[in-house]
Structures are given as C-alpha cells and as structure tokens.
Enzyme design. Structure first.
Site, PDB file in Angstrom:
ATOM      1  N   VAL A 106       0.846  -1.202   0.000  1.00  0.00           N
ATOM      2  CA  VAL A 106       0.000   0.000   0.000  1.00  0.00           C
ATOM      3  C   VAL A 106       0.878   1.248   0.000  1.00  0.00           C
ATOM      4  O   VAL A 106       1.876   1.311   0.716  1.00  0.00           O
ATOM      5  CB  VAL A 106      -0.903   0.020   1.260  1.00  0.00           C
ATOM      6  N   CYS A 107       0.476   2.232  -0.807  1.00  0.00           N
ATOM      7  CA  CYS A 107       1.098   3.560  -0.785  1.00  0.00           C
ATOM      8  C   CYS A 107      -0.039   4.583  -0.890  1.00  0.00           C
ATOM      9  O   CYS A 107      -1.201   4.226  -0.675  1.00  0.00           O
ATOM     10  CB  CYS A 107       2.122   3.712  -1.906  1.00  0.00           C
ATOM     11  N   ASP A 108       0.274   5.817  -1.228  1.00  0.00           N
ATOM     12  CA  ASP A 108      -0.772   6.837  -1.322  1.00  0.00           C
ATOM     13  C   ASP A 108      -1.729   6.597  -2.482  1.00  0.00           C
ATOM     14  O   ASP A 108      -2.942   6.653  -2.319  1.00  0.00           O
ATOM     15  CB  ASP A 108      -0.161   8.240  -1.450  1.00  0.00           C
TER      16      ASP A 108
END
Length: 137
Positions: free
Chosen positions: A96-98
C-alpha cells in the site's frame, strides 16, 4: 430416465466449474497483469486469506491513518524489513502507498523473496478512502 439424470448432473457440474472460474478470474488477472487489487478484493484477501498489509508510505502518513492491521515498512528497505518481520510466505501480501503507483513497483521485489501472491492496492490509501473504508490511527 437414467440418461436424463446424467445430463442434469453434467449440467450442474458445468455450472459449478463456470461459477468457480468466474469468481477466481478477477484475482488471477490481477496477479498476472499486476494492476492491483481493488479495495473490495483487498478486503477479501485480508479477511478470508489472512493477507499481510505492508504500508510503504512515510511514518507521518502512516500515523495519520492506515489500513487495519497494516504494518509500516520503509520502501527503500523492503527486502530487509520483510526478512525482519519473518512473515509466512504462504500468505498473500498487499503493498500500500498513497495512490498505488509506488507500491506497484515493489510487487516484483517481494515476489523475489519467495511470496507467490503479492499485489498492490489499486488507488492506494486514496482509493481505500474513496471506497468509504476505514483507516486506523
């Protein structure tokens, strides 16, 4: 009469196979294409398949809110961080990232560590929030 029963059984088996394939194909295509999991697919992986959620964002962003059960890991130290966590390689991993762009790049690196099922969250935390799913602080 016996012939009709056999046809009914074959029809039911065919229906079962087609239904199973229809349920599995979205996940398979996601893994092959590397596009990423939708928030709904990620939720299924987390709840039913005990997937690990690894958040690659900054410490500050992680503290502001992250997916339930997510573990923070510095993206530049992805391999060493995973080794330190001693994760079971049988379980799937969701990165997960932005926005989903950065985490998609880490999928191949995690696969090289022996995890067969690795995916990126499509849309990242922004996509998760857009789907009205909760973040934990």
């Amino acid at each position: 009469m016996n012939f009709l029963t056999q046809i009914d059984n074959i029809a039911l088996i065919a229906l079962l196979l087609v239904s199973g394939a229809a349920l599995f194909l979205p996940t398979l295509s996601t893994l092959i294409s590397g596009k990423g999991l939708t928030p709904t697919e990620a939720t299924i992986w987390i709840n039913r398949r005990k997937a690990y959620v690894l958040d690659l964002r900054s410490v500050e962003a992680f503290k502001l809110g992250h997916l339930p059960g997510a573990k923070h890991i510095i993206s530049s130290e992805l391999a060493t961080g995973i080794e330190k966590m001693r994760l079971d390689r049988k379980n799937p991993v969701i990165l997960v990232c932005d926005s989903g762009n950065h985490s998609r790049k880490g999928v191949a690196e995690v696969q090289k560590l022996g995890f067969s099922e690795v995916a990126s969250l499509e849309g990242g935390v922004q996509g998760w929030q857009a789907a009205a799913l909760p973040l934990v602080k």
